[in-house]
Design a protein around this motif. Sequence first.
Motif, PDB file in Angstrom:
ATOM      1  N   ALA A 129       4.458  13.368 -10.673  1.00  0.00           N
ATOM      2  CA  ALA A 129       5.384  14.651 -11.365  1.00  0.00           C
ATOM      3  C   ALA A 129       5.694  14.851 -12.502  1.00  0.00           C
ATOM      4  O   ALA A 129       6.195  15.199 -13.491  1.00  0.00           O
ATOM      5  N   VAL A 130       6.369  12.840 -12.617  1.00  0.00           N
ATOM      6  CA  VAL A 130       6.438  12.776 -14.084  1.00  0.00           C
ATOM      7  C   VAL A 130       4.937  12.942 -15.118  1.00  0.00           C
ATOM      8  O   VAL A 130       4.984  13.744 -15.644  1.00  0.00           O
ATOM      9  N   PHE A 131       4.071  12.351 -14.605  1.00  0.00           N
ATOM     10  CA  PHE A 131       3.098  12.732 -15.007  1.00  0.00           C
ATOM     11  C   PHE A 131       2.362  14.698 -16.099  1.00  0.00           C
ATOM     12  O   PHE A 131       2.684  14.434 -16.755  1.00  0.00           O
ATOM     13  N   VAL A 132       2.949  14.780 -14.530  1.00  0.00           N
ATOM     14  CA  VAL A 132       2.490  16.863 -14.591  1.00  0.00           C
ATOM     15  C   VAL A 132       3.347  17.315 -16.373  1.00  0.00           C
ATOM     16  O   VAL A 132       3.161  17.884 -16.925  1.00  0.00           O
ATOM     17  N   ILE A 133       4.684  16.774 -15.950  1.00  0.00           N
ATOM     18  CA  ILE A 133       5.447  17.359 -16.912  1.00  0.00           C
ATOM     19  C   ILE A 133       5.158  16.535 -18.583  1.00  0.00           C
ATOM     20  O   ILE A 133       5.102  18.247 -19.137  1.00  0.00           O
ATOM     21  N   MET A 166       0.865  -0.696  -0.064  1.00  0.00           N
ATOM     22  CA  MET A 166      -0.181   0.181   0.213  1.00  0.00           C
ATOM     23  C   MET A 166       1.129   0.856   0.119  1.00  0.00           C
ATOM     24  O   MET A 166       0.636   2.310  -0.146  1.00  0.00           O
ATOM     25  N   THR A 167       1.849   1.718   1.038  1.00  0.00           N
ATOM     26  CA  THR A 167       2.696   2.338   0.983  1.00  0.00           C
ATOM     27  C   THR A 167       3.325   2.215  -0.358  1.00  0.00           C
ATOM     28  O   THR A 167       3.880   3.279  -1.524  1.00  0.00           O
ATOM     29  N   ALA A 168       4.294   1.034  -1.369  1.00  0.00           N
ATOM     30  CA  ALA A 168       4.658   1.117  -1.992  1.00  0.00           C
ATOM     31  C   ALA A 168       3.959   1.686  -3.097  1.00  0.00           C
ATOM     32  O   ALA A 168       4.253   2.923  -3.777  1.00  0.00           O
ATOM     33  N   LEU A 169       2.482   1.747  -3.123  1.00  0.00           N
ATOM     34  CA  LEU A 169       1.645   2.452  -3.718  1.00  0.00           C
ATOM     35  C   LEU A 169       1.798   3.423  -4.487  1.00  0.00           C
ATOM     36  O   LEU A 169       1.696   4.367  -5.552  1.00  0.00           O
ATOM     37  N   ALA A 170       1.287   4.436  -2.893  1.00  0.00           N
ATOM     38  CA  ALA A 170       1.143   5.381  -2.282  1.00  0.00           C
ATOM     39  C   ALA A 170       2.256   6.680  -2.842  1.00  0.00           C
ATOM     40  O   ALA A 170       2.707   7.602  -3.840  1.00  0.00           O
ATOM     41  N   VAL A 171       3.845   5.839  -2.976  1.00  0.00           N
ATOM     42  CA  VAL A 171       4.741   6.015  -3.018  1.00  0.00           C
ATOM     43  C   VAL A 171       4.847   6.495  -4.776  1.00  0.00           C
ATOM     44  O   VAL A 171       5.544   7.223  -5.689  1.00  0.00           O
ATOM     45  N   LEU A 172       4.991   5.302  -5.276  1.00  0.00           N
ATOM     46  CA  LEU A 172       4.720   5.085  -7.087  1.00  0.00           C
ATOM     47  C   LEU A 172       3.625   6.355  -7.329  1.00  0.00           C
ATOM     48  O   LEU A 172       3.613   7.069  -8.329  1.00  0.00           O
ATOM     49  N   LEU A 173       2.450   6.625  -6.818  1.00  0.00           N
ATOM     50  CA  LEU A 173       1.752   7.578  -7.449  1.00  0.00           C
ATOM     51  C   LEU A 173       2.015   8.975  -6.979  1.00  0.00           C
ATOM     52  O   LEU A 173       2.018  10.226  -7.783  1.00  0.00           O
ATOM     53  N   PHE A 174       2.772   9.029  -5.926  1.00  0.00           N
ATOM     54  CA  PHE A 174       3.111  10.130  -5.914  1.00  0.00           C
ATOM     55  C   PHE A 174       4.468  10.971  -6.480  1.00  0.00           C
ATOM     56  O   PHE A 174       4.654  11.356  -7.657  1.00  0.00           O
TER      57      PHE A 174
END
Lengths: 236, 259
Positions: free
Chosen positions: B13-17, B1-9
């Motif tokens: 950033a990459v998605f916004v760029i 779950m934490t890993a998924l949250a980190v991945l999303l976070f």
Amino acid sequence: MEIEIRNFTVRRGEFVLQPVSLTIRKGEIFALLGRTGSGKTVLLEAIAGMFPGDKGEVLYDGVNVMEIPPCKRKMGIVYQNDGLFPHMKVEDNISYGLRMHGYSKQERKQTAEELMDMLSISHIRNQYPGTLSGGEKQRTALARALALRPELLLLDEPFSALDPATKEVLYKNIMEIHRLFGCTIIFVTHDFKEAELLSSEVGILLEGELLEVTEGKQLLKGSYSRKIEEFLGGRK
Amino acid sequence: MTALAVLLFIGSAVFVIAADGLPGFWEHMKSEELQFALRMSLTTATLSSVIVMLLALPTAYALTRTRMPFKGIFSLLIELVLSVPYLLLGLSLLVMFSSPVGKWLKECGFPVVFSPAGIVMAHLLVNLPYAVRLLKTAFETSDRRQEFIAQTLGASPFRSFLTILLPSCRSSIISTLILSWSRGMGEFGATLMLVGVTRMKTETLPGSIYLSISTGNNEAAMSTAMLMLLISGLAMLLVQTAEKSERRKTREVRESQWK
């Protein structure tokens, strides 16, 4: 080449090699026998001059090994594993020393051919070490060490990772090399039957201490201290 | 779950760029100013990473294979510089090159402050300790016995370095070169302090983003960011290819041992 070790002692991390005094005569096959972790390889590397001792010295024909540059020691060393240069093919590994000494391509090729023939590894000349079996690696490392006709050959557990049939072949190879090259051979082993079979003299090293030096043929017949008797427990 | 949250976070950033940078990307790529910044970044990062490697290789060798004095202090200094903000490193360079020595260098035709040479200098200070540390680790883990064997076979220490140590650390060396280059492409803090950002003079890609944001041109900034993202991705791909090739070799060795 005669090797004399005078009161040599060294600390390597946690391990301490107790003072060793020993003379290995020219042309002799000497076995350093002991359990794993008893300091055999440390002593072998000290004889090779890989590091200076905390006290004492190792002499090659009367000259302190640390005063002789590695390239002029006329010594070849073969390790149990990982000694081959992984980025070079078998033939390039064997002729490396000749290349460093400026031999021509023709001379290098000829010497490598002779050694590969002698050790029956001609068929793997174009292979990289990563693709070789244990026995092939050992024979390649032997050929590389012999290319410069060393006066001293140091072998670190050369037979330990091999199957019985390959061991037999390598035993014969070592005896043949000794007959042809006449070099002094020091090898490390934990197998006392191997030590008896191949060596003229055996040094028994246990827990960092050289406890006994005896004739190879007498190894399994002599009577020893309790510590050595425990180690040789299965000899009969 | 934490890993998924980190991945999303991280992924966001990459998605916004990508989302903001792509629409005007091709149009912005035609801009003369961006092309200048790209050329400036490519030139300075390439030059500095080559110099970094030329200096870092012998330094790492000296630290791992010789008895040079003050090794401990040297290693401590490297760690210290790595933990200092790059802005401060740039400031120290500015003070150094604003001194009489810096002025003398300028008179000799080698201006550093506010000139492209300063960008290379900033890259050097930022990347050199990083490269030394990476190469030092690679040399420390390389089997010294092979170099010793090479020397008993007649190689001088220099030839055993060239013929044994360098090839055995090949993938680490390539990775260090690519990472130095990629860090040079993205370097901003030290460069800003020493050289500043002057349009079409000392403008690098990160500098271009800074200027675009300063003037409220967020679309141009995101397009430049998209370009940098692509360059970083390419660099990462190259590093992974180098590592994969090394892993394949290791696997071959292991498989052969199981035969």
